[in-house]
Design a protein around this motif. Sequence first.
Motif, PDB file in Angstrom:
ATOM      1  N   SER A 172      30.362  35.335 -26.341  1.00 37.77           N
ATOM      2  CA  SER A 172      31.274  34.294 -26.797  1.00 37.77           C
ATOM      3  C   SER A 172      31.527  34.366 -28.299  1.00 37.77           C
ATOM      4  N   ALA A 173      30.802  35.255 -28.994  1.00 35.27           N
ATOM      5  CA  ALA A 173      30.881  35.257 -30.461  1.00 35.27           C
ATOM      6  C   ALA A 173      32.301  35.479 -30.965  1.00 35.27           C
ATOM      7  N   ALA A 174      33.069  36.303 -30.248  1.00 32.26           N
ATOM      8  CA  ALA A 174      34.411  36.627 -30.740  1.00 32.26           C
ATOM      9  C   ALA A 174      35.496  35.802 -30.056  1.00 32.26           C
ATOM     10  N   VAL A 296      24.929  34.238 -36.846  1.00 27.26           N
ATOM     11  CA  VAL A 296      25.817  35.367 -37.047  1.00 27.26           C
ATOM     12  C   VAL A 296      27.225  34.904 -36.679  1.00 27.26           C
ATOM     13  N   GLY A 297      28.188  35.188 -37.542  1.00 29.33           N
ATOM     14  CA  GLY A 297      29.554  34.779 -37.246  1.00 29.33           C
ATOM     15  C   GLY A 297      29.890  33.383 -37.738  1.00 29.33           C
ATOM     16  N   LEU A 468      11.786  30.336 -48.791  1.00 31.34           N
ATOM     17  CA  LEU A 468      12.065  31.023 -50.038  1.00 31.34           C
ATOM     18  C   LEU A 468      12.995  30.233 -50.951  1.00 31.34           C
ATOM     19  N   ALA A 469      13.969  29.557 -50.340  1.00 30.19           N
ATOM     20  CA  ALA A 469      15.017  28.934 -51.159  1.00 30.19           C
ATOM     21  C   ALA A 469      14.553  27.609 -51.749  1.00 30.19           C
ATOM     22  N   ASP A 470      15.196  27.233 -52.871  1.00 24.73           N
ATOM     23  CA  ASP A 470      14.989  25.898 -53.409  1.00 24.73           C
ATOM     24  C   ASP A 470      15.914  24.913 -52.721  1.00 24.73           C
ATOM     25  N   ARG A 471      17.146  25.356 -52.528  1.00 26.37           N
ATOM     26  CA  ARG A 471      18.135  24.494 -51.909  1.00 26.37           C
ATOM     27  C   ARG A 471      18.767  25.245 -50.737  1.00 26.37           C
ATOM     28  N   VAL A 472      19.162  24.522 -49.707  1.00 25.33           N
ATOM     29  CA  VAL A 472      19.689  25.167 -48.501  1.00 25.33           C
ATOM     30  C   VAL A 472      21.056  24.596 -48.159  1.00 25.33           C
ATOM     31  N   LEU A 473      21.994  25.500 -47.816  1.00 26.90           N
ATOM     32  CA  LEU A 473      23.257  25.070 -47.234  1.00 26.90           C
ATOM     33  C   LEU A 473      23.243  25.500 -45.775  1.00 26.90           C
ATOM     34  N   VAL A 474      23.553  24.585 -44.882  1.00 28.19           N
ATOM     35  CA  VAL A 474      23.644  24.955 -43.475  1.00 28.19           C
ATOM     36  C   VAL A 474      25.110  25.174 -43.138  1.00 28.19           C
ATOM     37  N   ILE A 475      25.416  26.368 -42.613  1.00 25.04           N
ATOM     38  CA  ILE A 475      26.801  26.738 -42.317  1.00 25.04           C
ATOM     39  C   ILE A 475      26.995  26.761 -40.809  1.00 25.04           C
ATOM     40  N   ARG A 476      28.062  26.160 -40.375  1.00 26.89           N
ATOM     41  CA  ARG A 476      28.404  26.257 -38.963  1.00 26.89           C
ATOM     42  C   ARG A 476      29.914  26.361 -38.847  1.00 26.89           C
ATOM     43  N   GLU A 477      30.363  27.358 -38.147  1.00 20.56           N
ATOM     44  CA  GLU A 477      31.784  27.591 -37.920  1.00 20.56           C
ATOM     45  C   GLU A 477      32.607  27.495 -39.197  1.00 20.56           C
ATOM     46  N   GLY A 478      32.142  28.153 -40.232  1.00 25.83           N
ATOM     47  CA  GLY A 478      32.924  28.297 -41.447  1.00 25.83           C
ATOM     48  C   GLY A 478      32.921  27.119 -42.396  1.00 25.83           C
ATOM     49  N   THR A 479      32.124  26.092 -42.102  1.00 25.05           N
ATOM     50  CA  THR A 479      32.039  24.990 -43.056  1.00 25.05           C
ATOM     51  C   THR A 479      30.576  24.672 -43.336  1.00 25.05           C
ATOM     52  N   VAL A 480      30.369  24.029 -44.495  1.00 24.26           N
ATOM     53  CA  VAL A 480      29.019  23.619 -44.860  1.00 24.26           C
ATOM     54  C   VAL A 480      28.758  22.277 -44.190  1.00 24.26           C
TER      55      VAL A 480
END
Lengths: 504, 362
Positions: A172-174, A296-297, A468-480
Motif C-alpha cells: 500500500s506504500a505507493a 518509510v514514505g 539520541l535526539a534532544d527534540r523530536v518531530l513526528v512526521i506522518r503523510e508529509g506533515t509534522v
Amino acid sequence: MSAVTPLLQMKGIVKRFPGVRALDGVDLEVLPGEVHCLLGQNGAGKSTLIKVLAGAHRPDEGVVTLGGEEVRPASPIDAIRLGISTIYQELDLVDGLTVAQNVFLGHEPSRLGFVGRSEAGRATRGLLTRLGHGEIRPGTEVGRLSPAAKQVVSMARALSRDTRLIVMDEPSAALAHDEVANLFRIIRELTAQGVAVIYISHRLEEIREIGDRVTVLKDGRTVAVGLPAKTTPTGEIVSLMTGRSVEHVFPPRPDPGSHEDRPEVLRVEDLAVPGVLAGVSFSVRAGEIVGLAGLVGSGRSEIIEAVYGARRFTGNVLLEGRPVGRGGTGRTVRLGMGLAPEERKSQALLLDQSVTRNISLAGLGRYSRLGWLDRRREAADARALVERLDVRPGDPDRPVKTLSGGNQQKVVLARWLLNERRLLLLDEPTRGVDVGARAELYAVIRELADSGIGVLLVSSEVPEVLGLADRVLVIREGTVIHQGDARDLDEHRVLDMIMEGGAL
Amino acid sequence: MTESQGGAPASPASPASPASPVDVAGPPAGPDAPGAAAPRPAPPPAARLSRLGEVPHLGLVAALALLAVVGLVTVPDAFASASNLVGILSLAATIGVITVGATFVIIGGGIDLSVGAVMALASVWATTLATQSYGPLVMIVCAVLVGAGAGLVNGLLIAYGRLVPFIATLAMLVAARGLAQRMSDRRTQLVQQGNQAIVDLSTTRVFGVPVLVYIFAVVVAAGWILLNRTTFGRRTYAVGGNPEAARLAGIDVRRHTMWLYALSGLCCGIAAVLIMARTTTGSSTHGDLYELDAIAAVIIGGTLLTGGRGSIVGSILGLLIFTVITNLFILNGLNTSDQLIAKGLIIVVAVLLQRRSLRSPT
C-alpha cells in the motif's frame, strides 16, 4: 488450528550476515486462504525473511515446508516454480515492455520458439479481468501505467504462474486511499480461491481490515505467532514490537532547554514538495540534535533532501539566516551543510577508493592551490580523523569497501568534520550497522553536536530517535503531527502516532 | 532489482575483511585496547609484500615484454633497431594523445566516439588556405581550438542537454566528418611550403627522436599530473565512480562532465597537429576508426568502461601493445587481417584477466 494443514511452515530459520544475525530463529505458519500479516520494526528481519522465502537468500539453519513437503528454494526461479510469488515494494516490472509481455516474462507461451502473442494477450486479459481490472489493456506499455495499475500487473504476473502463496511487501506504500480499497478487494478474491497471502505493512489499520492473523518479529526473532489480527489490542502489538532485548547505549544529553539561548542554525518555514510534503516548519539550534520520526514514505527523507538542496521545494529554508535557494548541493555544502545519506554505498561512498580519498571528497578545495592537490596535508588530515573517530582498521589507504558498515559511516562523518560544518543531516545513520558499533556512532554524533553543530537526524528506529535526539518531530503523510522534547515521549506513543495517526 | 534493506550484501563478493591478508599481517586490531590509536607506522613489510601482487600494470608490462621477445626472436635485426623503435613511438603518438583524453572521459563514466572525426575536422580547418595564410602558429592554435570547441559542444549536449554520451558523440562523429568533407571539398589539403614548420615537428629530431614524440610525452605527463595530482583528477574519479555521491558531496557533476569532453576535444586538436606533421596534410579521412583504437587501448589498460577506475599509464601501455603488434605483423610480413583478429583476441583476453584480478583482492 490443527484442523487445517498449514500451507507454509518455517521453523527455526537462522540467517547470518557478516557481523549480524539477521534472523535468529524465526517461526512462521501460514494457512491456505488466509491473509497472514508480518509485523516488526525496521531491522526486525521482515525483509530478510521474505527473501529467504523468495529464494533470494539461503537460510543457514531451519526448515521450510510447503504443503507438507520440505523445500529449499535456492533461487527466485525455484521459489516461483514452487508456487511462491513475491511482490516487492519496488515493483520489478520492465517499463519498456507491454503488460502482457511483463505478465509472461520468463514463461512466454511459445510454439516452436515463437512467442504466442495472441495467446499471451488473451491470457493476460483473463487474469486482469479476474483481478477486476479488465480496463488495463494487455498491449499497453507498463511504463505508462500508474503505480496502482502496475501493482495489478504484478499480481497478474503472480497469478499467471500456478501460485499458492503471494508475499506482498508494503503493497500500500505507493497507493492512494481508494486504490488501497481495491487492493483489498483483490486480496479477498484471491484468498477466497485458496491462495494464501503474506502481507507486510506498518499500518495497523490496514492489518485490522485485511488481516486474519499476525506474526510479530523483533530483532530477528518471532515474538508472537498467529495473533488474531482483528481483535488483538494495539497496545499489545506495539509492546511486542518494542522493548528491545538489546539496550542501546545512548550518550548523555544536555539538560532540556539548554539550547534555547543558542543561535538558530537552520530554519525551515512552510516547506512543501508537491504530493509529498506540506507546511513543514521547524528549526534546529546550534548544538542540538533534532530527530525526525516517521514511516518509510512519510516524507522524512524528502525533508532532508529539500533542506540539502537535492530536491526542488517551495517555502523557505534558511541556514544561519541565509536562504538556501536553488543553488543545489554545491551551494548548501558551501554554506556549511553536510549530509550522510540513507544509502551509504550508492549515495555517499566511492567504494573502490581509499578511506583518505573518501574523506577528502567534499573538501578537495582545502588542499588545492591552483588545482594542485597538497596530498601530504590531505593524508595527514585523513589520518587524524581516522584516529579521532577510531575508524577500524585504522589504515587510511584501505579501500573503503573493505570496512564494516559502522566504520564506513564514520568515514562519511569524517568527510564533513574536515570542513567546518554548521549543520549535519543524517539519514538513517545506523542502517546496516551492527548493534555494537551503533553505540560508538551515537557517541560520535553527540560529540559533533556538543562541538556546536546542529544535527538533523532521520531514523526508522523510534528508540534511536528518542534516545539520541534532544527534540523530536513526528512526521506522518508529509506533515509534522507532533513536535516536542524527546524526553516527554516514549516509543509506544510515537509508534501510535506514526502508525495510526492518533494525536496525543 | 530487490532493494536490500540494510544488512551486508550476501553476494559472494562481499568484503570479507577478516580474511584479507593485509588484515592478518597488520597489528592486532584490539578493539578494546585503549592504546589502539597510538602512532601508526607505515604498513608492516608483510602487508607491503602482499600488495606486490597488485603492482599496477604488471600484466601489461609483462605482455609488452613478451611481445618484445617475440620481436627479438622472429625479426631480431629489424625489430630492435633504433629507427624501428622510434617508428613505433611516432606511430603511437597521434592516437596516444587522443587516448589520454579518452582515458579522462571513460574514467569520468562517459565515452567519446567522435575523437577521430574531430581530429579530422581540426586538421582540415587548420589546413584551409585561409588559415594557412596566417602561418604555422595560427594553424596550430586553430586545430587545438577547433578540437576543444567540438569537445565543448559534446560536453554541453551531454551535461546540460542530458543526451546519452554514446548518442551525443556519435552525432558529433557523423557531423564533424561531414563538416570536414564540406570544408575540404573532399580533397586532401597539403601543408604549404611556407608552413613547413609544422612538418618539421615530425622530421626534426632531438637526440634521434622526432619532436612529435616529445609532444606525445608531454601530453601524457600533463595528463598523468592532471589525473593524479589535481582536484580535477580526483573529481573525475568521483564523478565516474559514483555520480550521486559526488553530487551529494557538493561537486558540480554536470560542469565537470562538460569539461571532460572539452578536454577530450582538446586532445583531438593536438592530435590533429601531429597528424598534419606526419602526413603533411589535412584531410576529412584522417583518423578513421581512431575512436575504436583509443577505446580499446583504454580498456586494455585497465580502465573500467563504467567509470571510476583507471589510469593514464595503463592506457598508454595498452596502446603500445597494440602498436607493437601492428609493427610485428608488418615486420614479419603477415596478413593485416590476421592482425585485426589478434587485436580482437587481445581485447577479450585483457578484459577477462582484469576481471579476475578485480575479484581476487576482496
